[in-house]
Design a protein around this motif. Structure first.
Motif, PDB file in Angstrom:
ATOM      1  N   PRO A  23      -5.658 -40.793  -2.994  1.00 12.31           N
ATOM      2  CA  PRO A  23      -5.599 -42.042  -2.230  1.00 12.31           C
ATOM      3  C   PRO A  23      -5.895 -43.250  -3.123  1.00 12.31           C
ATOM      4  CG  PRO A  23      -7.700 -40.952  -1.868  1.00 12.31           C
ATOM      5  CD  PRO A  23      -6.873 -40.006  -2.708  1.00 12.31           C
ATOM      6  N   SER A  24      -5.442 -44.421  -2.674  1.00 12.46           N
ATOM      7  CA  SER A  24      -5.830 -45.650  -3.359  1.00 12.46           C
ATOM      8  C   SER A  24      -7.267 -45.991  -2.976  1.00 12.46           C
ATOM      9  CB  SER A  24      -4.909 -46.800  -2.949  1.00 12.46           C
ATOM     10  OG  SER A  24      -3.567 -46.455  -3.208  1.00 12.46           O
ATOM     11  N   GLY A  25      -7.936 -46.757  -3.846  1.00 10.89           N
ATOM     12  CA  GLY A  25      -9.357 -47.032  -3.687  1.00 10.89           C
ATOM     13  C   GLY A  25      -9.768 -47.540  -2.318  1.00 10.89           C
ATOM     14  N   ASN A  42       0.205 -35.661  -4.354  1.00 12.22           N
ATOM     15  CA  ASN A  42       0.170 -36.899  -5.134  1.00 12.22           C
ATOM     16  C   ASN A  42       1.346 -37.789  -4.729  1.00 12.22           C
ATOM     17  OD1 ASN A  42      -0.564 -38.784  -7.096  1.00 12.22           O
ATOM     18  ND2 ASN A  42      -0.102 -37.469  -8.846  1.00 12.22           N
ATOM     19  N   TRP A  43       1.320 -39.021  -5.182  1.00 11.06           N
ATOM     20  CA  TRP A  43       2.411 -39.966  -4.915  1.00 11.06           C
ATOM     21  C   TRP A  43       3.700 -39.464  -5.577  1.00 11.06           C
ATOM     22  CZ3 TRP A  43       1.584 -44.585  -2.160  1.00 11.06           C
ATOM     23  CH2 TRP A  43       0.251 -44.871  -1.857  1.00 11.06           C
ATOM     24  N   SER A  44       4.827 -39.850  -5.002  1.00  8.20           N
ATOM     25  CA  SER A  44       6.121 -39.507  -5.609  1.00  8.20           C
ATOM     26  C   SER A  44       6.332 -40.344  -6.882  1.00  8.20           C
ATOM     27  CB  SER A  44       7.249 -39.756  -4.609  1.00  8.20           C
ATOM     28  OG  SER A  44       7.159 -41.057  -4.058  1.00  8.20           O
ATOM     29  N   ASP A  45       7.144 -39.844  -7.776  1.00  8.75           N
ATOM     30  CA  ASP A  45       7.439 -40.527  -9.051  1.00  8.75           C
ATOM     31  C   ASP A  45       6.153 -40.904  -9.781  1.00  8.75           C
ATOM     32  OD1 ASP A  45      10.455 -40.851  -8.758  1.00  8.75           O
ATOM     33  OD2 ASP A  45       9.725 -41.772  -6.915  1.00  8.75           O
ATOM     34  N   TYR A  46       5.274 -39.947  -9.940  1.00  6.51           N
ATOM     35  CA  TYR A  46       3.946 -40.288 -10.451  1.00  6.51           C
ATOM     36  C   TYR A  46       3.446 -39.309 -11.513  1.00  6.51           C
ATOM     37  CZ  TYR A  46       0.107 -43.573  -9.337  1.00  6.51           C
ATOM     38  OH  TYR A  46      -0.808 -44.598  -9.343  1.00  6.51           O
ATOM     39  N   ILE A  47       4.340 -38.418 -12.016  1.00  7.52           N
ATOM     40  CA  ILE A  47       3.889 -37.492 -13.060  1.00  7.52           C
ATOM     41  C   ILE A  47       5.090 -37.023 -13.875  1.00  7.52           C
ATOM     42  CG2 ILE A  47       4.124 -35.305 -11.770  1.00  7.52           C
ATOM     43  CD1 ILE A  47       1.207 -34.673 -12.916  1.00  7.52           C
ATOM     44  N   GLY A  82       7.332 -54.327  -4.889  1.00 13.30           N
ATOM     45  CA  GLY A  82       6.973 -52.934  -5.164  1.00 13.30           C
ATOM     46  C   GLY A  82       5.837 -52.801  -6.149  1.00 13.30           C
ATOM     47  N   TRP A  83       5.591 -51.575  -6.560  1.00 11.02           N
ATOM     48  CA  TRP A  83       4.508 -51.274  -7.496  1.00 11.02           C
ATOM     49  C   TRP A  83       5.028 -51.290  -8.935  1.00 11.02           C
ATOM     50  CZ3 TRP A  83       4.222 -47.320  -3.241  1.00 11.02           C
ATOM     51  CH2 TRP A  83       3.330 -47.725  -2.244  1.00 11.02           C
ATOM     52  N   SER A  84       4.218 -51.863  -9.806  1.00  9.45           N
ATOM     53  CA  SER A  84       4.613 -52.129 -11.196  1.00  9.45           C
ATOM     54  C   SER A  84       5.349 -50.986 -11.884  1.00  9.45           C
ATOM     55  CB  SER A  84       3.373 -52.537 -12.006  1.00  9.45           C
ATOM     56  OG  SER A  84       2.258 -51.691 -11.713  1.00  9.45           O
ATOM     57  N   GLY A  85       4.702 -49.834 -12.010  1.00 13.42           N
ATOM     58  CA  GLY A  85       5.299 -48.727 -12.771  1.00 13.42           C
ATOM     59  C   GLY A  85       6.602 -48.246 -12.152  1.00 13.42           C
ATOM     60  N   ASP A  86       6.701 -48.298 -10.831  1.00 17.27           N
ATOM     61  CA  ASP A  86       7.943 -47.874 -10.172  1.00 17.27           C
ATOM     62  C   ASP A  86       9.092 -48.783 -10.591  1.00 17.27           C
ATOM     63  OD1 ASP A  86       6.155 -46.195  -8.945  1.00 17.27           O
ATOM     64  OD2 ASP A  86       6.863 -46.551  -6.911  1.00 17.27           O
ATOM     65  N   VAL A  87       8.799 -50.081 -10.700  1.00 16.38           N
ATOM     66  CA  VAL A  87       9.832 -51.027 -11.127  1.00 16.38           C
ATOM     67  C   VAL A  87      10.206 -50.750 -12.595  1.00 16.38           C
ATOM     68  CG1 VAL A  87      10.371 -53.463 -11.527  1.00 16.38           C
ATOM     69  CG2 VAL A  87       9.107 -52.781  -9.454  1.00 16.38           C
ATOM     70  N   MET A 118      -4.293 -55.726  -7.623  1.00 18.50           N
ATOM     71  CA  MET A 118      -4.506 -54.662  -8.590  1.00 18.50           C
ATOM     72  C   MET A 118      -5.140 -53.511  -7.803  1.00 18.50           C
ATOM     73  SD  MET A 118      -7.378 -55.144 -11.444  1.00 18.50           S
ATOM     74  CE  MET A 118      -7.166 -54.487 -13.062  1.00 18.50           C
ATOM     75  N   TRP A 119      -4.526 -52.327  -7.888  1.00 22.93           N
ATOM     76  CA  TRP A 119      -5.026 -51.192  -7.106  1.00 22.93           C
ATOM     77  C   TRP A 119      -5.339 -50.017  -8.045  1.00 22.93           C
ATOM     78  CZ3 TRP A 119      -1.695 -47.655  -8.670  1.00 22.93           C
ATOM     79  CH2 TRP A 119      -0.383 -48.058  -8.954  1.00 22.93           C
ATOM     80  N   PHE A 120      -6.121 -49.090  -7.498  1.00 20.34           N
ATOM     81  CA  PHE A 120      -6.557 -47.924  -8.280  1.00 20.34           C
ATOM     82  C   PHE A 120      -6.302 -46.664  -7.459  1.00 20.34           C
ATOM     83  CE2 PHE A 120      -8.875 -51.614  -9.566  1.00 20.34           C
ATOM     84  CZ  PHE A 120      -8.914 -51.526 -10.945  1.00 20.34           C
ATOM     85  N   ASP A 121      -5.554 -45.719  -7.984  1.00 18.86           N
ATOM     86  CA  ASP A 121      -5.309 -44.460  -7.278  1.00 18.86           C
ATOM     87  C   ASP A 121      -6.262 -43.402  -7.832  1.00 18.86           C
ATOM     88  OD1 ASP A 121      -3.381 -45.582  -5.708  1.00 18.86           O
ATOM     89  OD2 ASP A 121      -1.690 -44.877  -6.902  1.00 18.86           O
ATOM     90  N   GLN A 122      -7.013 -42.783  -6.913  1.00 21.65           N
ATOM     91  CA  GLN A 122      -8.144 -41.937  -7.303  1.00 21.65           C
ATOM     92  C   GLN A 122      -7.951 -40.465  -6.908  1.00 21.65           C
ATOM     93  OE1 GLN A 122      -9.557 -44.583  -9.242  1.00 21.65           O
ATOM     94  NE2 GLN A 122     -11.446 -43.546  -8.647  1.00 21.65           N
ATOM     95  N   LEU A 129       4.772 -45.067 -16.484  1.00 21.06           N
ATOM     96  CA  LEU A 129       4.657 -46.484 -16.817  1.00 21.06           C
ATOM     97  C   LEU A 129       3.587 -47.226 -16.008  1.00 21.06           C
ATOM     98  CD1 LEU A 129       8.497 -46.884 -17.219  1.00 21.06           C
ATOM     99  CD2 LEU A 129       6.820 -46.600 -19.060  1.00 21.06           C
ATOM    100  N   TYR A 130       2.531 -46.489 -15.716  1.00 27.80           N
ATOM    101  CA  TYR A 130       1.320 -47.093 -15.155  1.00 27.80           C
ATOM    102  C   TYR A 130       0.188 -46.924 -16.168  1.00 27.80           C
ATOM    103  CZ  TYR A 130       3.335 -47.377 -10.442  1.00 27.80           C
ATOM    104  OH  TYR A 130       4.113 -47.696  -9.355  1.00 27.80           O
ATOM    105  N   ALA A 131      -0.769 -47.847 -16.122  1.00 27.49           N
ATOM    106  CA  ALA A 131      -1.974 -47.715 -16.937  1.00 27.49           C
ATOM    107  C   ALA A 131      -2.864 -46.641 -16.317  1.00 27.49           C
ATOM    108  CB  ALA A 131      -2.719 -49.043 -16.971  1.00 27.49           C
TER     109      ALA A 131
HETATM  110  C1  N2P Z   1       3.847 -44.100  -7.423  1.00 26.23           C
HETATM  111  C2  N2P Z   1       3.327 -45.259  -6.700  1.00 26.23           C
HETATM  112  C3  N2P Z   1       1.873 -45.259  -6.628  1.00 26.23           C
HETATM  113  C4  N2P Z   1       1.325 -46.574  -6.402  1.00 26.23           C
HETATM  114  N1  N2P Z   1       5.233 -43.961  -7.289  1.00 26.23           N
HETATM  115  C5  N2P Z   1       0.682 -46.783  -5.093  1.00 26.23           C
HETATM  116  N2  N2P Z   1      -0.684 -46.714  -5.122  1.00 26.23           N
END
Ligand code: N2P
Length: 365
Positions: free
Chosen positions: A81-83, A33-38, A238-243, A270-274, A308-310
């Motif tokens: 991956p992103s959509g 999975n992406w870093s800083d994402y759980i 950058g990406w919203s939640g990371d900020v 607007m992107w979607f990670d699936q 901090l992502y939807a």
């Molecule tokens: C998580 C960033 C994920 C967003 N740190 C990129 N799709």
């Protein structure tokens, strides 16, 4: 029963229980999975509840994930991956169809998000939304105020206009190392279609990025969280939640760093990670258990509250912190939604142009 027979049957009962136990302990799911994402407590809780060990690896680039998936034999059971990347990976036969009978929690998912992700995965047969968000501008409020005389950023002009970015050079600018996020933003800033595949238009985006290139300190897709939080840089695309995570880390550090996030008025992606299961995943049953667990409303809400992502889970919303659910930069309201665009996967020819263009931009030549 003779004593010997009794002993034998006790031994085999013991062996049977022992073997079963050992088997349960051996159950594993390999997640990429992406870093800083759980919130990592989610992984511990999953193991406590199911006995399945999670081997959790992280990446910060769709290109890195794609290279592993296309090579095959990655050993991963769940990837995210992103959509726009997922779509072409499905075409390439990288994923297996989900067994929905093993995913009863799918009933918690949000139809509004599923309609959008169906653009990448028709019928949502191969994937489940994990999180979604935007590409925008994270900034150090005080440093931007000092350099530009305003503490509010509302336009891409602050980044794409060389005169403006020059003023931020010394306090530090980072940009996502992600062509599929940055080139569409440049096109949008120029008033062109962010999904343009026209070589001429992509060349215009390249020209625009090369003009600001001298003022960019680094292209990187995860270091900007700490760099913003520590006050080492004053702006990051950058990406919203990371900020928002950077903002929270800065608040916790109490060094007076204040971080803002802008969804620029010209429009933002607007992107979607699936979440999906590779066709050659070694632990398919465990992968389904993991996906089903992640669709529990309390679980995915805990993740959103932390990263901090939807998320795409409707039933989770009752467990999401009010401040997050009501923040239009996380859960967009109608006015914000109007500013958001999505991107389509690049065809192979355009992808080659994009890759070449990106190398030129990053190397500055
Ligand atoms: C998580 C960033 C994920 C967003 N740190 C990129 N799709």
């Amino acid at each position: 029963m003779t004593r010997k027979a009794l002993w034998l049957s006790a031994t085999s009962a013991f062996l049977a229980v022992f073997t079963l136990g050992a088997h349960a302990e051996n159950r594993v799911v390999n997640v990429f999975n992406w870093s800083d994402y759980i919130d990592s407590s989610i992984i511990d809780d999953f193991t406590k509840e199911t006995g399945i060990k999670v081997v959790y690896d992280t990446f910060d680039s769709n290109e890195i994930l794609e290279t592993k998936l296309l090579a095959g034999g990655s050993g991963y059971d769940v990837v995210v991956p992103s959509g726009n990347f997922l779509a072409r990976q499905i075409q390439a036969g990288v994923f297996q169809k989900l067994d929905k009978s093993k995913l009863p929690n799918i009933s918690n998912m949000w139809d509004t998000v599923m309609e959008r992700t169906a653009k990448y995965d028709p019928g949502n047969e191969y994937s489940i939304n994990y999180m979604w968000g935007t590409v925008g501008i994270g900034y150090n409020i005080k440093k931007v105020q000092a350099a530009l005389g305003t503490d509010k950023i509302d336009s891409w002009d602050v980044f794409f206009n060389p005169e403006s970015l020059a003023k931020l050079k010394d306090c530090g600018v980072y940009v996502l190392d992600s062509p599929a996020d940055i080139i569409p933003a440049a096109l949008k800033y120029l008033g062109l279609d962010p999904n343009s595949t026209s070589p001429d238009e992509i060349a215009k985006a390249e020209e625009t990025l090369l003009k600001v290139r001298p003022y960019i300190r680094k292209f990187h897709s995860s270091e900007y969280i700490n760099a913003l939080a520590n006050g080492d840089i004053c702006l990051a695309v950058g990406w919203s939640g990371d900020v928002f995570q950077a903002r929270n880390r800065a608040d916790e550090a109490k060094q007076g760093v204040e971080i803002g996030y802008s969804v620029p008025k010209e429009g933002a992606q607007m992107w979607f990670d699936q979440m999906a299961i590779p066709a050659d995943a070694p632990h398919v049953a465990e992968a389904h258990e993991f996906l089903n667990y992640m669709m529990k409303p309390e679980v995915i809400a805990k993740s959103s509250n932390y990263v901090l992502y939807a998320n795409g889970n409707k039933a989770s919303q009752q467990f999401i912190d009010k401040a997050i659910l009501e923040d239009p930069a996380i859960y967009p309201d109608a006015a914000t939604l109007q500013k958001l665009y999505t991107v389509s996967p690049y065809d192979p020819k355009t992808q080659r142009i994009i890759t070449r263009t990106w190398t030129k931009i990053v190397t500055g030549q």
